[in-house]
Design a protein around this motif. Structure first.
Motif, PDB file in Angstrom:
ATOM      1  N   GLY A 274       0.819  -1.208   0.000  1.00  0.00           N
ATOM      2  CA  GLY A 274       0.000   0.000   0.000  1.00  0.00           C
ATOM      3  C   GLY A 274       0.854   1.259   0.000  1.00  0.00           C
ATOM      4  N   LEU A 275       1.971   1.213   0.703  1.00  0.00           N
ATOM      5  CA  LEU A 275       2.873   2.361   0.737  1.00  0.00           C
ATOM      6  C   LEU A 275       3.480   2.603  -0.648  1.00  0.00           C
ATOM      7  CD1 LEU A 275       4.242   4.492   2.554  1.00  0.00           C
ATOM      8  CD2 LEU A 275       6.053   2.812   2.984  1.00  0.00           C
ATOM      9  N   VAL A 276       3.876   1.537  -1.315  1.00  0.00           N
ATOM     10  CA  VAL A 276       4.417   1.659  -2.674  1.00  0.00           C
ATOM     11  C   VAL A 276       3.353   2.207  -3.621  1.00  0.00           C
ATOM     12  CG1 VAL A 276       5.324   0.368  -4.644  1.00  0.00           C
ATOM     13  CG2 VAL A 276       6.134  -0.154  -2.330  1.00  0.00           C
ATOM     14  N   PHE A 277       2.117   1.721  -3.486  1.00  0.00           N
ATOM     15  CA  PHE A 277       1.016   2.173  -4.343  1.00  0.00           C
ATOM     16  C   PHE A 277       0.813   3.679  -4.201  1.00  0.00           C
ATOM     17  CE2 PHE A 277      -3.426   3.130  -5.173  1.00  0.00           C
ATOM     18  CZ  PHE A 277      -3.687   2.421  -6.339  1.00  0.00           C
ATOM     19  N   ASP A 278       0.791   4.166  -2.953  1.00  0.00           N
ATOM     20  CA  ASP A 278       0.600   5.600  -2.723  1.00  0.00           C
ATOM     21  C   ASP A 278       1.762   6.417  -3.275  1.00  0.00           C
ATOM     22  OD1 ASP A 278      -1.818   5.352  -1.541  1.00  0.00           O
ATOM     23  OD2 ASP A 278      -1.125   5.577   0.521  1.00  0.00           O
ATOM     24  N   GLY A 309      17.848   2.624  -2.708  1.00  0.00           N
ATOM     25  CA  GLY A 309      17.434   4.029  -2.758  1.00  0.00           C
ATOM     26  C   GLY A 309      15.926   4.172  -2.632  1.00  0.00           C
ATOM     27  N   PHE A 310      15.198   3.297  -3.336  1.00  0.00           N
ATOM     28  CA  PHE A 310      13.732   3.337  -3.242  1.00  0.00           C
ATOM     29  C   PHE A 310      13.259   3.052  -1.814  1.00  0.00           C
ATOM     30  CE2 PHE A 310      13.429   2.147  -7.979  1.00  0.00           C
ATOM     31  CZ  PHE A 310      13.206   3.464  -8.341  1.00  0.00           C
ATOM     32  N   LEU A 311      13.891   2.085  -1.155  1.00  0.00           N
ATOM     33  CA  LEU A 311      13.489   1.733   0.204  1.00  0.00           C
ATOM     34  C   LEU A 311      13.751   2.885   1.169  1.00  0.00           C
ATOM     35  CD1 LEU A 311      14.672  -1.991   0.374  1.00  0.00           C
ATOM     36  CD2 LEU A 311      12.316  -1.149   0.313  1.00  0.00           C
ATOM     37  N   ARG A 312      14.873   3.594   0.980  1.00  0.00           N
ATOM     38  CA  ARG A 312      15.142   4.758   1.823  1.00  0.00           C
ATOM     39  C   ARG A 312      14.092   5.845   1.588  1.00  0.00           C
ATOM     40  NH1 ARG A 312      20.396   3.595  -0.149  1.00  0.00           N
ATOM     41  NH2 ARG A 312      21.650   2.503   1.434  1.00  0.00           N
ATOM     42  N   MET A 313      13.695   6.028   0.340  1.00  0.00           N
ATOM     43  CA  MET A 313      12.659   7.009   0.024  1.00  0.00           C
ATOM     44  C   MET A 313      11.337   6.614   0.676  1.00  0.00           C
ATOM     45  SD  MET A 313      11.180   8.073  -3.713  1.00  0.00           S
ATOM     46  CE  MET A 313      10.631   6.398  -4.020  1.00  0.00           C
ATOM     47  N   LEU A 314      10.994   5.316   0.641  1.00  0.00           N
ATOM     48  CA  LEU A 314       9.761   4.843   1.263  1.00  0.00           C
ATOM     49  C   LEU A 314       9.817   5.030   2.776  1.00  0.00           C
ATOM     50  CD1 LEU A 314       9.152   1.550  -0.759  1.00  0.00           C
ATOM     51  CD2 LEU A 314       7.812   3.669  -0.899  1.00  0.00           C
ATOM     52  N   ALA A 315      10.988   4.793   3.364  1.00  0.00           N
ATOM     53  CA  ALA A 315      11.132   4.978   4.806  1.00  0.00           C
ATOM     54  C   ALA A 315      10.910   6.437   5.189  1.00  0.00           C
ATOM     55  CB  ALA A 315      12.511   4.512   5.251  1.00  0.00           C
ATOM     56  N   ASP A 316      11.441   7.358   4.388  1.00  0.00           N
ATOM     57  CA  ASP A 316      11.227   8.788   4.660  1.00  0.00           C
ATOM     58  C   ASP A 316       9.751   9.138   4.548  1.00  0.00           C
ATOM     59  OD1 ASP A 316      13.925   9.145   5.056  1.00  0.00           O
ATOM     60  OD2 ASP A 316      14.317   9.825   2.991  1.00  0.00           O
ATOM     61  N   ARG A 317       9.083   8.574   3.548  1.00  0.00           N
ATOM     62  CA  ARG A 317       7.661   8.860   3.362  1.00  0.00           C
ATOM     63  C   ARG A 317       6.837   8.286   4.513  1.00  0.00           C
ATOM     64  NH1 ARG A 317       4.121  10.120  -0.867  1.00  0.00           N
ATOM     65  NH2 ARG A 317       2.007   9.344  -0.511  1.00  0.00           N
ATOM     66  N   LEU A 318       7.265   7.136   5.007  1.00  0.00           N
ATOM     67  CA  LEU A 318       6.522   6.465   6.072  1.00  0.00           C
ATOM     68  C   LEU A 318       6.461   7.313   7.338  1.00  0.00           C
ATOM     69  CD1 LEU A 318       5.085   3.810   6.810  1.00  0.00           C
ATOM     70  CD2 LEU A 318       7.286   2.915   7.569  1.00  0.00           C
ATOM     71  N   GLU A 319       7.518   8.089   7.576  1.00  0.00           N
ATOM     72  CA  GLU A 319       7.577   8.919   8.783  1.00  0.00           C
ATOM     73  C   GLU A 319       6.371   9.852   8.887  1.00  0.00           C
ATOM     74  OE1 GLU A 319       9.717   8.870  11.251  1.00  0.00           O
ATOM     75  OE2 GLU A 319      11.071   7.355  10.449  1.00  0.00           O
ATOM     76  N   GLY A 320       5.866  10.326   7.757  1.00  0.00           N
ATOM     77  CA  GLY A 320       4.753  11.275   7.799  1.00  0.00           C
ATOM     78  C   GLY A 320       3.416  10.672   7.420  1.00  0.00           C
ATOM     79  N   THR A 321       3.334   9.348   7.389  1.00  0.00           N
ATOM     80  CA  THR A 321       2.094   8.688   6.981  1.00  0.00           C
ATOM     81  C   THR A 321       1.242   8.348   8.193  1.00  0.00           C
ATOM     82  OG1 THR A 321       3.191   7.736   5.044  1.00  0.00           O
ATOM     83  CG2 THR A 321       1.121   6.711   5.751  1.00  0.00           C
ATOM     84  N   GLU A 322       0.003   8.803   8.203  1.00  0.00           N
ATOM     85  CA  GLU A 322      -0.899   8.517   9.322  1.00  0.00           C
ATOM     86  C   GLU A 322      -1.708   7.243   9.087  1.00  0.00           C
ATOM     87  OE1 GLU A 322      -3.357  11.747  10.461  1.00  0.00           O
ATOM     88  OE2 GLU A 322      -1.697  13.170  10.707  1.00  0.00           O
ATOM     89  N   GLU A 323      -2.226   7.071   7.877  1.00  0.00           N
ATOM     90  CA  GLU A 323      -3.100   5.939   7.590  1.00  0.00           C
ATOM     91  C   GLU A 323      -2.418   4.975   6.630  1.00  0.00           C
ATOM     92  OE1 GLU A 323      -5.677   5.498   9.251  1.00  0.00           O
ATOM     93  OE2 GLU A 323      -5.950   7.491  10.119  1.00  0.00           O
ATOM     94  N   LEU A 324      -1.910   3.861   7.154  1.00  0.00           N
ATOM     95  CA  LEU A 324      -1.304   2.845   6.305  1.00  0.00           C
ATOM     96  C   LEU A 324      -2.388   2.015   5.639  1.00  0.00           C
ATOM     97  CD1 LEU A 324       1.613   1.503   8.528  1.00  0.00           C
ATOM     98  CD2 LEU A 324       1.845   2.666   6.330  1.00  0.00           C
ATOM     99  N   LEU A 325      -2.173   1.704   4.386  1.00  0.00           N
ATOM    100  CA  LEU A 325      -3.077   0.794   3.688  1.00  0.00           C
ATOM    101  C   LEU A 325      -2.782  -0.637   4.119  1.00  0.00           C
ATOM    102  CD1 LEU A 325      -3.115   2.193   0.033  1.00  0.00           C
ATOM    103  CD2 LEU A 325      -5.080   2.004   1.544  1.00  0.00           C
ATOM    104  N   SER A 326      -3.746  -1.282   4.751  1.00  0.00           N
ATOM    105  CA  SER A 326      -3.576  -2.678   5.159  1.00  0.00           C
ATOM    106  C   SER A 326      -4.178  -3.575   4.091  1.00  0.00           C
ATOM    107  CB  SER A 326      -4.267  -2.936   6.501  1.00  0.00           C
ATOM    108  OG  SER A 326      -4.241  -4.306   6.823  1.00  0.00           O
ATOM    109  N   SER A 327      -3.398  -4.545   3.638  1.00  0.00           N
ATOM    110  CA  SER A 327      -3.890  -5.429   2.586  1.00  0.00           C
ATOM    111  C   SER A 327      -4.810  -6.508   3.149  1.00  0.00           C
ATOM    112  CB  SER A 327      -2.723  -6.089   1.852  1.00  0.00           C
ATOM    113  OG  SER A 327      -1.923  -5.116   1.242  1.00  0.00           O
ATOM    114  N   ASP A 328      -4.341  -7.233   4.151  1.00  0.00           N
ATOM    115  CA  ASP A 328      -5.096  -8.402   4.591  1.00  0.00           C
ATOM    116  C   ASP A 328      -5.142  -8.634   6.100  1.00  0.00           C
ATOM    117  OD1 ASP A 328      -5.872  -9.495   2.005  1.00  0.00           O
ATOM    118  OD2 ASP A 328      -3.745  -9.877   1.707  1.00  0.00           O
TER     119      ASP A 328
END
Length: 463
Positions: A274-278, A309-328
């Motif tokens: 879900g994080l990658v999708f966003d 590099g992509f994973l580091r970018m996702l980690a930075d984005r995660l810091e400011g994410t309030e609502e994580l998309l849960s798959s299952d």
């Protein structure tokens, strides 16, 4: 308008602890468990150990043995399941493999003695008496109200599925070879005595079941005998084997297990997509095509560097994410868990009761421990225009008869709302009671529509 949710898709290594350190002598133990709340139930289950002590010193770390000399508690434990109950249960239509396994440990290996089809008590008792076979009864909470009551509260407490199996072993026999499991285990001794040996884990916090050879596991770290009213806990990965001592009556114990596939790794797998999708919606680099013939290559440090590099970018984005998309994970838990315990019957809770909610009503969630609130993609769309929706799943209409049975078909019960309703739903969730007119929605009509939908689904009550 809200819509009904669509059907669901079908460590740290502990060192050896001497037996006498794990043994706990109990001065006073209540004769029955405390069902006032999930936390009270768990505290009474492990009494006299305090909950804080348990999670600090034992949970996922090392075994805990609580031996109790309390006749009243022993009587209560014996009432949870007895060998004599199998006769009436067999008459209700039990089947080998699905409901019952018959097995014996022979030369360090499990020998399955199942017949085909339906279980008949006379044959079952014959194998038990003459072949010295262990009877493994799957998920007895489907039939035994008090186990339903215990496990339903434990699912609320852990936020994870809680299953159980009953093991009935004749004197001088052993059902299973040394093995470890992928679940946290609580053993309640119900009838007779059982001799246990625990061993140092070869795979701490294991993610799968495995049999271990006797010559590989070394000497036991713990060795003891359980009697009715005793309780044993050990973490997933703990190697164990148990037998009924010769010359005694048969032994019955129930294994209550939880936390299968409930690790940080599982949660990461559930939310990362879900994080990658966003992120891909906003970052053109993630939408760029792969290099030609990448999938035909054996390995590439260039690819590894790019992914890092992509994973580091996702980690930075995660810091400011309030609502994580849960798959299952959230949905699978609530879809497959036990419904609320209702003494004397197992009927679905499907008809709302109490006062009809209006704009000036004050409301609150009921059965809150049986509800999950999550954000997911619109299940009615599969194209690039997918929008996030708020999903409310609940277990009020789950079927106790299918609990933890794996291949049984399950259905998701609940509602979905536009993402704009999230703040209002959080207001109700975080309040002991709130006025409908105070909900953060633009119109009175939307406020009334929201609470009416929740009330019709039996999720809120007017106070």
């Amino acid at each position: 308008m809200p819509k009904k949710a669509k059907p669901a898709r079908n460590g740290k290594e502990a060192g050896p602890v001497p037996c006498k350190q794990a043994k706990v002598e109990v001065a006073a133990v209540p004769s029955t468990l405390n069902f006032d709340s999930p936390s009270n139930l768990f505290e009474s289950l492990i009494s006299p150990i305090k909950t804080e002590t348990f999670f600090k010193e034992f949970w996922e770390q090392k075994p805990l043995l609580i031996q109790r000399d309390d006749p009243a508690l022993a009587t209560y434990y014996q009432s949870l399941f007895r060998l004599t109950e199998l006769k009436s249960l067999c008459s209700r239509g039990l089947y080998y493999g699905r409901d019952i396994n018959v097995c014996r440990c022979v030369n360090g290996k499990k020998k399955v003695l199942n017949k085909d089809g339906k279980v008949y008590f006379l044959q079952l008792r014959k194998d038990f008496d003459q072949k010295r076979a262990t009877i493994q009864f799957h998920q007895p909470q489907r039939f035994k109200d008090e186990l339903w009551r215990i496990q339903e509260k434990l699912e609320c407490y852990f936020g994870s599925l809680v299953g159980s199996n009953v093991y009935i072993t004749p004197a001088g026999s052993q059902g299973l070879p040394p093995h470890y499991d992928d679940v946290e285990v609580f053993i309640l001794q119900l009838e007779g005595e059982k001799h246990w040996r625990l061993y140092h884990p070869t795979v701490p916090l294991a993610r799968e079941y495995s049999v271990e050879a006797e010559d590989r596991i070394g000497r036991p770290t713990h060795e003891f005998t359980l009697k009715p009213g005793d309780l044993l806990y050990f973490p997933r990965g703990t190697i164990h084997q148990a037998d009924t001592p010769p010359g005694l009556a048969h032994s019955t114990h129930v294994t209550i297990s939880t936390y299968q596939n409930s690790s940080w790794g599982d949660f990461l797998l559930d939310t990362i997509s879900g994080l990658v999708f966003d992120t891909a919606k906003e970052d053109i680099e993630l939408r760029a095509g792969l290099p030609r013939q990448l999938l035909l290559q054996v390995g590439s440090t260039t690819v590894t560097t790019r992914l890092s590099g992509f994973l580091r970018m996702l980690a930075d984005r995660l810091e400011g994410t309030e609502e994580l998309l849960s798959s299952d994970m959230k949905k699978d838990f609530v879809v497959n868990r036990l419904p609320p315990y209702r003494m004397g019957h197992g009927a679905e809770l499907s008809t709302p009761g109490g006062t009809f909610p209006r704009l000036h009503s004050t409301v609150r969630f009921q059965f809150k421990e049986h509800i999950v609130l999550t954000v997911g993609l619109d299940q009615d769309r599969s194209d690039e225009t997918q929008e996030k929706m708020v999903y409310i799943y609940h277990s009020l209409r789950n079927r106790r008869e299918t609990h933890m049975m794996g291949n049984e078909e399950t259905e998701a019960h609940g509602l979905r709302f536009p993402l704009s309703h999230m703040d209002a739903l959080k207001q109700i969730w975080n309040s002991s009671a709130i006025s409908v007119k105070d909900l953060e929605l633009p119109t009175d009509e939307e406020k009334e529509s929201l609470v009416l939908s929740l009330w019709t689904e039996c999720l809120i009550q007017v106070v």
